[in-house]
Design an enzyme around this catalytic site. Structure first.
Site, PDB file in Angstrom:
ATOM      1  N   ASP A  74       0.851  -1.195  -0.070  1.00 42.27           N
ATOM      2  CA  ASP A  74       0.159   0.044   0.005  1.00 42.27           C
ATOM      3  C   ASP A  74       0.772   1.495   0.028  1.00 42.27           C
ATOM      4  O   ASP A  74       2.062   1.205   0.181  1.00 42.27           O
ATOM      5  CB  ASP A  74      -0.907  -0.094   1.201  1.00 42.27           C
ATOM      6  CG  ASP A  74      -0.097  -0.568   2.547  1.00 42.27           C
ATOM      7  OD1 ASP A  74       0.954  -0.074   2.758  1.00 42.27           O
ATOM      8  OD2 ASP A  74      -0.915  -0.951   3.444  1.00 42.27           O
ATOM      9  N   ASP A  76       1.502   4.794   1.752  1.00 42.01           N
ATOM     10  CA  ASP A  76       1.185   6.002   2.757  1.00 42.01           C
ATOM     11  C   ASP A  76       1.800   7.273   2.465  1.00 42.01           C
ATOM     12  O   ASP A  76       2.758   7.301   1.741  1.00 42.01           O
ATOM     13  CB  ASP A  76       1.639   5.643   4.022  1.00 42.01           C
ATOM     14  CG  ASP A  76       1.249   4.076   4.455  1.00 42.01           C
ATOM     15  OD1 ASP A  76      -0.083   3.938   4.242  1.00 42.01           O
ATOM     16  OD2 ASP A  76       1.696   3.268   5.070  1.00 42.01           O
ATOM     17  N   ASP A 156      10.829   3.829  12.731  1.00 44.33           N
ATOM     18  CA  ASP A 156      11.541   2.653  13.548  1.00 44.33           C
ATOM     19  C   ASP A 156      12.827   2.380  12.799  1.00 44.33           C
ATOM     20  O   ASP A 156      13.824   2.400  13.629  1.00 44.33           O
ATOM     21  CB  ASP A 156      10.929   1.439  13.507  1.00 44.33           C
ATOM     22  CG  ASP A 156       9.975   1.044  12.098  1.00 44.33           C
ATOM     23  OD1 ASP A 156      10.351   1.763  11.050  1.00 44.33           O
ATOM     24  OD2 ASP A 156       9.123   0.034  12.061  1.00 44.33           O
TER      25      ASP A 156
HETATM   26  P1  ATP Z   1       4.573  -3.463   5.271  1.00 45.27           P
HETATM   27  O1  ATP Z   1       3.529  -2.593   5.219  1.00 45.27           O
HETATM   28  O2  ATP Z   1       5.339  -3.680   4.310  1.00 45.27           O
HETATM   29  O3  ATP Z   1       4.538  -4.370   6.597  1.00 45.27           O
HETATM   30  P2  ATP Z   1       5.691  -0.926   6.615  1.00 45.27           P
HETATM   31  O4  ATP Z   1       6.981  -0.641   6.858  1.00 45.27           O
HETATM   32  O5  ATP Z   1       4.888  -0.308   5.452  1.00 45.27           O
HETATM   33  O6  ATP Z   1       5.637  -2.483   6.083  1.00 45.27           O
HETATM   34  P3  ATP Z   1       3.510  -0.373   8.288  1.00 45.27           P
HETATM   35  O7  ATP Z   1       3.017  -0.869   9.375  1.00 45.27           O
HETATM   36  O8  ATP Z   1       2.649  -0.242   7.015  1.00 45.27           O
HETATM   37  O9  ATP Z   1       4.633  -1.101   7.969  1.00 45.27           O
HETATM   38  O10 ATP Z   1       4.198   1.145   8.794  1.00 45.27           O
HETATM   39  C1  ATP Z   1       4.176   2.315   7.912  1.00 45.27           C
HETATM   40  C2  ATP Z   1       5.565   3.183   8.403  1.00 45.27           C
HETATM   41  O11 ATP Z   1       5.280   3.676   9.619  1.00 45.27           O
HETATM   42  C3  ATP Z   1       6.926   2.371   8.450  1.00 45.27           C
HETATM   43  O12 ATP Z   1       7.678   2.310   7.568  1.00 45.27           O
HETATM   44  C4  ATP Z   1       7.390   3.028   9.448  1.00 45.27           C
HETATM   45  O13 ATP Z   1       8.056   4.322   8.886  1.00 45.27           O
HETATM   46  C5  ATP Z   1       6.264   3.581  10.506  1.00 45.27           C
HETATM   47  N1  ATP Z   1       6.113   2.557  11.362  1.00 45.27           N
HETATM   48  C6  ATP Z   1       5.417   1.595  11.632  1.00 45.27           C
HETATM   49  N2  ATP Z   1       5.371   1.090  12.846  1.00 45.27           N
HETATM   50  C7  ATP Z   1       6.257   1.733  13.443  1.00 45.27           C
HETATM   51  C8  ATP Z   1       6.545   1.470  14.930  1.00 45.27           C
HETATM   52  N3  ATP Z   1       6.382   0.486  15.886  1.00 45.27           N
HETATM   53  N4  ATP Z   1       7.436   2.385  15.280  1.00 45.27           N
HETATM   54  C9  ATP Z   1       8.012   3.478  14.532  1.00 45.27           C
HETATM   55  N5  ATP Z   1       7.762   3.699  13.400  1.00 45.27           N
HETATM   56  C10 ATP Z   1       6.773   2.556  12.655  1.00 45.27           C
HETATM   57 MG    MG Z   2       2.796  -0.276   4.963  1.00 46.09          MG
END
Ligand code: ATP
Ligand code: MG
Length: 461
Positions: A74, A76, A156
């Site tokens: 997705d 963001d 993160d």
């Molecule tokens: P995926 O969607 O492929 O599982 P993602 O990195 O996009 O991985 P999301 O949960 O969609 O994970 O989170 C979007 C963004 O928000 C991350 O890329 C990160 O920058 C931030 N993020 C998510 N979870 C955390 C956390 N626990 N602490 C700090 N930042 C976070």
């Molecule tokens: Mg994501």
């Protein structure tokens, strides 16, 4: 007064260090991401926010995945507009979230998450926006808006902190995330121990992202993971469940579970996972099942969470069931008791939502019925709405060596046989003689295709 009190009760979080962040702008000719790789919806939404006079960037996992040559799940968007300002721009949008408010903008069937840059509060901030932590350092509130640079620092991992500007086709990098991606390194932002304490789910995210993306967890990022594993006990079970589900449905469940175990992170999630994995039969069962699940996900086939948790907990149920039978309980009530015990222990660790209970329960309680092949019981089994899932589950038990392979072969043959062949198979089974009246009863009809779709049939959910 209130602030002083809060300071005494809660330890104060120091803002994640941004001191070593310098902005690097990476041009198109270096990063190679083209605007058309962003979905039309995300592109349109970012453009509209920019046209309203704000900044808007594609951020996080999507930029990381594109740089790694993967298709993002997705898109963001991060912006300097407040949630209200974003909501005002889009008629089809709503403000959501309590811990941090963000906006869901609807576009066709897609929903794009738009969040306002988040920051860290400083000493003189408004008391309501202080970042409070509990006694373990876990962030209880995270509700402060900030600059883009601060927003990068509170993410993160460095690879998750890149901003892509679709208008200029540039990537803004404050924390050397681009270099880390190129070096295939997963590096936490700021002080690793503090960042894991703030949010222990980051421990699991490290394992999942590294396994899924083929990144190596950088030394300092990896070092405290084992020691901090007990912090997971402090995370609300429903959040653990969500993260565990992401991990199991990542298409890399097997490498993730192996890595969780190697780093000692599995104790708080599935309490007996270590015990199960140490028994050759249990390890074989989980390995085969997760490999199967991973293949299904990569082929875009549906996977049911209920089926997955039935797999992960089966050997616990099995061992409890055996204990109860040894103690003299009859097989059927012993199985029901074992199931109740295991599910209620599990509920305190990682809250499997109750909506999955029925599937898990049915898959397990149907298992002994595969072994009772006498009479017309197998025909009745075929009509059970959860037959396919239970059947696949039973095949995994055979494949792992827990059941005789003959049982699986018999059932596969039975499923693909026509009615006459099924009758012959049933009459060859030892057991009570079937009366003429029963034999002439309407035969159960279920699709004759065996296509043993081991792991997760579409009827599972
Ligand atoms: P995926 O969607 O492929 O599982 P993602 O990195 O996009 O991985 P999301 O949960 O969609 O994970 O989170 C979007 C963004 O928000 C991350 O890329 C990160 O920058 C931030 N993020 C998510 N979870 C955390 C956390 N626990 N602490 C700090 N930042 C976070
Ligand atoms: Mg994501």
């Amino acid at each position: 007064m209130i602030r002083k009190f809060l300071h005494q009760v809660f330890s104060r979080k120091t803002p994640a260090s941004t001191s070593n962040s310098t902005l690097t702008v990476i041009p198109l000719k270096r990063h190679g991401i083209r605007r058309h790789q962003i979905t039309p919806c995300a592109l349109k939404i970012a453009t509209q926010i920019q046209q309203a006079g704000f900044s808007a960037y594609i951020v996080g996992g999507a930029v990381r995945d594109l740089l790694l040559g993967l298709t993002p799940k997705d898109f963001d968007i991060a912006t300097n507009a407040t949630p209200e300002e974003v909501h005002h721009i889009f008629r089809r949008s709503r403000i959501i979230g309590r811990r941090f408010r963000l906006v869901h903008v609807m576009c066709g069937a897609e929903t794009v998450e738009v969040s306002t840059f988040r920051g860290s509060s400083t000493e003189e901030d408004d008391p309501v926006s202080i970042q409070l932590t509990d006694q373990h350092g876990r962030l209880l509130h995270d509700n402060v808006f900030g600059s883009q640079e601060e927003d990068a620092a509170r993410r993160d991992f460095t690879v998750n902190a890149l901003f892509y500007d679709p208008a200029k086709e540039e990537i803004l990098d404050y924390l050397k995330g681009y270099e880390d991606i190129k070096a295939k390194k997963l590096r936490i932002i700021g002080d690793p121990v503090q960042r894991y304490r703030e949010d222990p789910v980051r421990l699991l995210r490290a394992v999942r992202l590294a396994s899924k993306l083929g990144l190596q967890i950088e030394t300092e990022t990896a070092r405290p993971i084992g020691d901090l594993a007990p912090l997971l006990h402090n995370v609300p079970p429903s959040r653990l469940f969500d993260e565990m589900l992401k991990l199991l449905l990542s298409g890399y469940a097997l490498p993730c579970v192996i890595e969780l175990r190697a780093r000692g992170l599995h104790h708080g999630l599935l309490p007996m996972l270590d015990v199960i994995l140490e028994q050759p039969l249990g390890e074989r069962f989980i390995t085969i099942a997760l490999k199967n699940t991973d293949e299904r996900i990569r082929q875009n086939k549906p996977v049911s969470p209920g089926f997955l948790f039935a797999i992960l907990l089966w050997h616990e149920v099995l061992s409890r069931w055996n204990t109860l039978q040894t103690a003299g309980e009859k097989p059927a009530p012993a199985l029901f008791n074992a199931i109740d015990t295991i599910l209620s222990i599990q509920r305190n660790k990682l809250a499997i939502p109750r909506r999955f209970d029925a599937v898990i329960h049915e898959i397990w309680t149907m298992q002994p019925r595969f072994e009772a092949r006498a009479g017309r019981k197998p025909l009745r089994m075929l009509t059970h709405p959860r037959f396919r899932a239970a059947f696949d589950f039973m095949l995994l038990r055979c494949e792992s060596g827990e059941l005789d392979t003959e049982l699986g072969v018999w059932w596969k043959t039975f499923l693909s046989a026509d009615n006459a062949q099924r009758d012959t198979m049933l009459s060859n089974q030892p057991g009570p003689k079937r009366s003429k009246r029963r034999r002439s009863r309407k035969k159960a009809t279920l699709s004759n295709d065996t296509g043993s779709d081991t792991a997760n049939p579409d009827t599972q959910s």
